[in-house]
Design a protein around this motif. Structure first.
Motif, PDB file in Angstrom:
ATOM      1  N   THR A   1      86.843  23.224  57.529  1.00 16.16           N
ATOM      2  CA  THR A   1      87.499  22.486  58.792  1.00 16.16           C
ATOM      3  C   THR A   1      87.929  21.020  57.976  1.00 16.16           C
ATOM      4  O   THR A   1      86.872  20.292  58.060  1.00 16.16           O
ATOM      5  CB  THR A   1      86.474  22.570  59.952  1.00 16.16           C
ATOM      6  N   PRO A   2      89.191  20.954  57.869  1.00 17.81           N
ATOM      7  CA  PRO A   2      89.458  19.519  57.390  1.00 17.81           C
ATOM      8  C   PRO A   2      88.956  18.398  57.957  1.00 17.81           C
ATOM      9  O   PRO A   2      89.112  18.671  59.522  1.00 17.81           O
ATOM     10  CB  PRO A   2      90.901  19.880  57.438  1.00 17.81           C
ATOM     11  N   ASP A   3      88.866  17.285  57.794  1.00 14.78           N
ATOM     12  CA  ASP A   3      88.437  16.170  58.408  1.00 14.78           C
ATOM     13  C   ASP A   3      89.324  16.057  59.330  1.00 14.78           C
ATOM     14  O   ASP A   3      88.670  15.350  60.621  1.00 14.78           O
ATOM     15  CB  ASP A   3      87.952  15.143  57.416  1.00 14.78           C
ATOM     16  N   ASP A   4      90.573  15.726  59.033  1.00 17.96           N
ATOM     17  CA  ASP A   4      91.585  14.946  60.147  1.00 17.96           C
ATOM     18  C   ASP A   4      92.266  16.102  60.826  1.00 17.96           C
ATOM     19  O   ASP A   4      93.323  15.982  61.443  1.00 17.96           O
ATOM     20  CB  ASP A   4      92.447  14.252  59.301  1.00 17.96           C
TER      21      ASP A   4
ATOM     22  N   ASP B   1      91.156  17.389  48.739  1.00 20.72           N
ATOM     23  CA  ASP B   1      89.597  17.387  49.214  1.00 20.72           C
ATOM     24  C   ASP B   1      89.301  18.976  49.014  1.00 20.72           C
ATOM     25  O   ASP B   1      87.878  18.705  49.033  1.00 20.72           O
ATOM     26  CB  ASP B   1      89.845  17.136  50.897  1.00 20.72           C
ATOM     27  N   HIS B   2      89.885  19.835  48.765  1.00 22.42           N
ATOM     28  CA  HIS B   2      89.644  21.083  48.771  1.00 22.42           C
ATOM     29  C   HIS B   2      90.205  21.554  47.571  1.00 22.42           C
ATOM     30  O   HIS B   2      90.941  21.244  46.946  1.00 22.42           O
ATOM     31  CB  HIS B   2      90.043  21.794  49.988  1.00 22.42           C
TER      32      HIS B   2
ATOM     33  N   HIS C   1      94.598  25.232  61.800  1.00 21.61           N
ATOM     34  CA  HIS C   1      94.085  23.994  61.688  1.00 21.61           C
ATOM     35  C   HIS C   1      95.452  23.095  61.951  1.00 21.61           C
ATOM     36  O   HIS C   1      96.523  23.341  61.201  1.00 21.61           O
ATOM     37  CB  HIS C   1      93.702  23.610  60.211  1.00 21.61           C
TER      38      HIS C   1
ATOM     39  N   LYS D   1      96.677  15.688  50.852  1.00 18.17           N
ATOM     40  CA  LYS D   1      95.115  15.286  51.193  1.00 18.17           C
ATOM     41  C   LYS D   1      94.411  16.590  51.110  1.00 18.17           C
ATOM     42  O   LYS D   1      93.257  16.646  50.491  1.00 18.17           O
ATOM     43  CB  LYS D   1      94.881  14.426  52.357  1.00 18.17           C
TER      44      LYS D   1
ATOM     45  N   LYS E   1      90.547  25.450  65.707  1.00 18.15           N
ATOM     46  CA  LYS E   1      89.617  25.664  64.753  1.00 18.15           C
ATOM     47  C   LYS E   1      89.782  26.595  63.602  1.00 18.15           C
ATOM     48  O   LYS E   1      89.189  26.580  62.469  1.00 18.15           O
ATOM     49  CB  LYS E   1      88.449  26.111  65.722  1.00 18.15           C
TER      50      LYS E   1
END
Length: 502
Positions: free
Chosen positions: A192-195, A103-104, A87, A99, A84
């Motif tokens: 918290t990255p999706d994957d 995404d960020h 990551h 990615k 958590k």
């Protein structure tokens, strides 16, 4: 309100907070740019191909320890489910980082270097992609070695092939810089990255057989344990290291190798701790220098790895491509199981299976029996050690097996064939090591503990030993095996000479 820019700290074989230059750079960048840090670990194909059962077990525990340390540094509660705060990803590194950047608000990526060809190729391409395509700040650092492999050169400007001049050259260089303390705090991104995955999803438990109970009895992975082990070694065992380091029946070695393999402790921290101790205790200078030279062997292995085309698969001495190896699965299985009939060999192989570790002198003995007396290709030994050693690494393992097999850098001459009986009598003279790991021989007297086949029948009976039943007969005759190895060596030389004249 705009979100703060992110610096990715990509952990690899540097699972610590103290003296971690990439982590220092990420935290400093975040502080100077009102940013935050996103710590990640990526189990891509390159990393996974370097793991065996024992190192997978170690990695799982080490990642857990690292995440708890990061949580403290970031003033966060320890996560209930690992993964958590640090990551975790199990996919292609380039895709993962791209990615995350898409995404960020990622503006910078930092990592510490690896030195095997696959990692170098991946990292070079990644750095170019991050800088040229993603327009990011991207930087890498030396965290794993005392000196960069390209910094240590011969007078002709080439890489070294022999250890002694290599180490002399290292000692003439400016000493490694002082280790830096861990950052006092780390501004974490909180995203918290999706994957991202839970640690359990990385599936690092040993397969197909979970034998890790013995590993846990011997070792505690993590930075805290590594530093404690260094201090205990200096305080309790260093004084005897130079004299007793070849004795498996004495605990005088540091057992820091698995911690170094995963970067839980910096070689610079070890260097300066030993150097400072030797300055404070001048009488310990000789033994401290001896230990540092063993740290130098680790450096040399990485030096050779970096400059070789394929240390794992290709003999450094080309003539060994012609060596007439035998392929005997029964012999190999007996060796793996510690059932060769040679007590010092069997003790080492059983210690390895039970603890994930083997004393260095015994590693040489068991390796010599495999590749010389049994004429098994060193690849077989490498694969077994890679799977069962907690300190198996891309540099030390192939470097050491090529050394044992006679085909490596600074390799022992092929005719240097260890006699396991003489080695046992010299380095385990009272049989304490054998008795610990080969308990079926425990009642034999010292005169026969390393050669039970020479014991009179009454002594064998009194010790409860029945050769061929409770303990195996020797798998190979030592003289016959040595003669066969020397004949194979001569055949190889003839074959390579013949090729050269074609």
């Amino acid at each position: 309100m705009p979100r703060p820019p992110i610096a990715i700290m990509w952990f690899r074989n540097d699972l610590r907070l103290t003296d971690n230059p990439a982590l220092d750079a990420a935290v400093t960048w975040a502080q100077e740019n009102d940013g935050v840090v996103l710590p990640v670990y990526i189990l891509d194909d390159v990393m996974e191909n370097q793991l065996g059962g024992a190192t997978r077990w170690w990695l799982e525990k080490s990642l857990t320890e690292l995440e708890m340390a990061i949580a403290t540094l970031g003033d966060q509660p320890a996560p209930q489910t690992p993964g958590k705060i640090l990551h975790l990803f199990r996919q292609n590194a380039k895709q993962t980082l791209s990615k995350l950047c898409h995404d960020h608000d990622v503006a910078a990526i930092f990592w510490n270097r690896c030195y095997d060809p696959q990692s170098v190729k991946r990292d070079t391409a990644l750095k170019n992609h991050c800088r040229d395509t993603l327009n990011l700040l991207c930087d890498s650092f030396n965290s794993h070695l005392l000196f960069e492999p390209w910094e240590v050169k011969t007078g002709a400007g080439t890489s070294f092939k022999v250890f002694s001049p290599f180490w002399r050259a290292c000692l003439k260089m400016p000493p490694p810089r002082q280790p830096k303390p861990a950052p006092k705090n780390m501004p974490l991104s909180g995203i918290t990255p999706d994957d991202a995955m839970a640690l359990s999803d990385l599936d690092l438990s040993p397969v197909p057989v979970n034998w890790a109970g013995g590993l846990a009895e011997r070792f505690t992975p993590g930075e805290k344990s590594a530093r404690q082990k260094l201090h205990d070694f200096i305080d309790d065992r260093l004084v005897d290291y130079a004299d007793l380091r070849d004795r498996p029946d004495h605990l005088v070695t540091s057992e820091l190798s698995p911690h170094l393999r995963f970067g839980e402790i910096s070689p610079r921290e070890i260097w300066h701790a030993l150097t400072h101790h030797a300055e404070a205790e001048p009488g310990h200078g000789k033994t401290a220098s001896k230990f540092l030279s063993e740290l130098g062997w680790r450096e040399f292995a990485h030096h050779v790895l970096f400059h070789a085309d394929d240390l794992r698969h290709t003999p450094l001495q080309a003539q060994f491509a012609h060596f007439p190896w035998r392929d005997d699965k029964a012999d190999l299985k007996a060796w793996q199981r510690g059932q060769t009939g040679y007590p010092i060999v069997d003790a080492g192989m059983r210690e390895l299976w039970h603890t994930g570790y083997m004393h260095n002198r015994v590693r040489m003995i068991v390796g010599s029996l495999l590749v010389k007396h049994l004429l098994q290709h060193w690849h077989h030994g490498l694969e077994w050690f890679d799977d069962t050693l907690v300190d198996a690494c891309p540099a030390a393992d192939p470097f050491s097996w090529q050394w044992i097999g006679g085909s490596g850098a600074d390799a022992a001459p092929y005719f240097r064939i260890f006699n396991p009986v003489l080695q046992g009598e010299k380095f385990d003279s009272n049989g304490d090591y054998v008795r610990r790991w080969v308990p079926e021989l425990r009642e034999l007297p010292n005169t026969h503990i390393h050669k039970p086949w020479e014991a009179p029948a009454l002594i064998l009976h009194g010790a409860g030993v029945k050769l061929g039943h409770t303990y195996p007969e020797p798998i190979v005759d030592l003289k016959g095996g040595r003669d066969r190895a020397m004949n194979a060596y001569r055949d190889m030389k003839a074959a390579s000479t013949g090729d050269d004249t074609q």
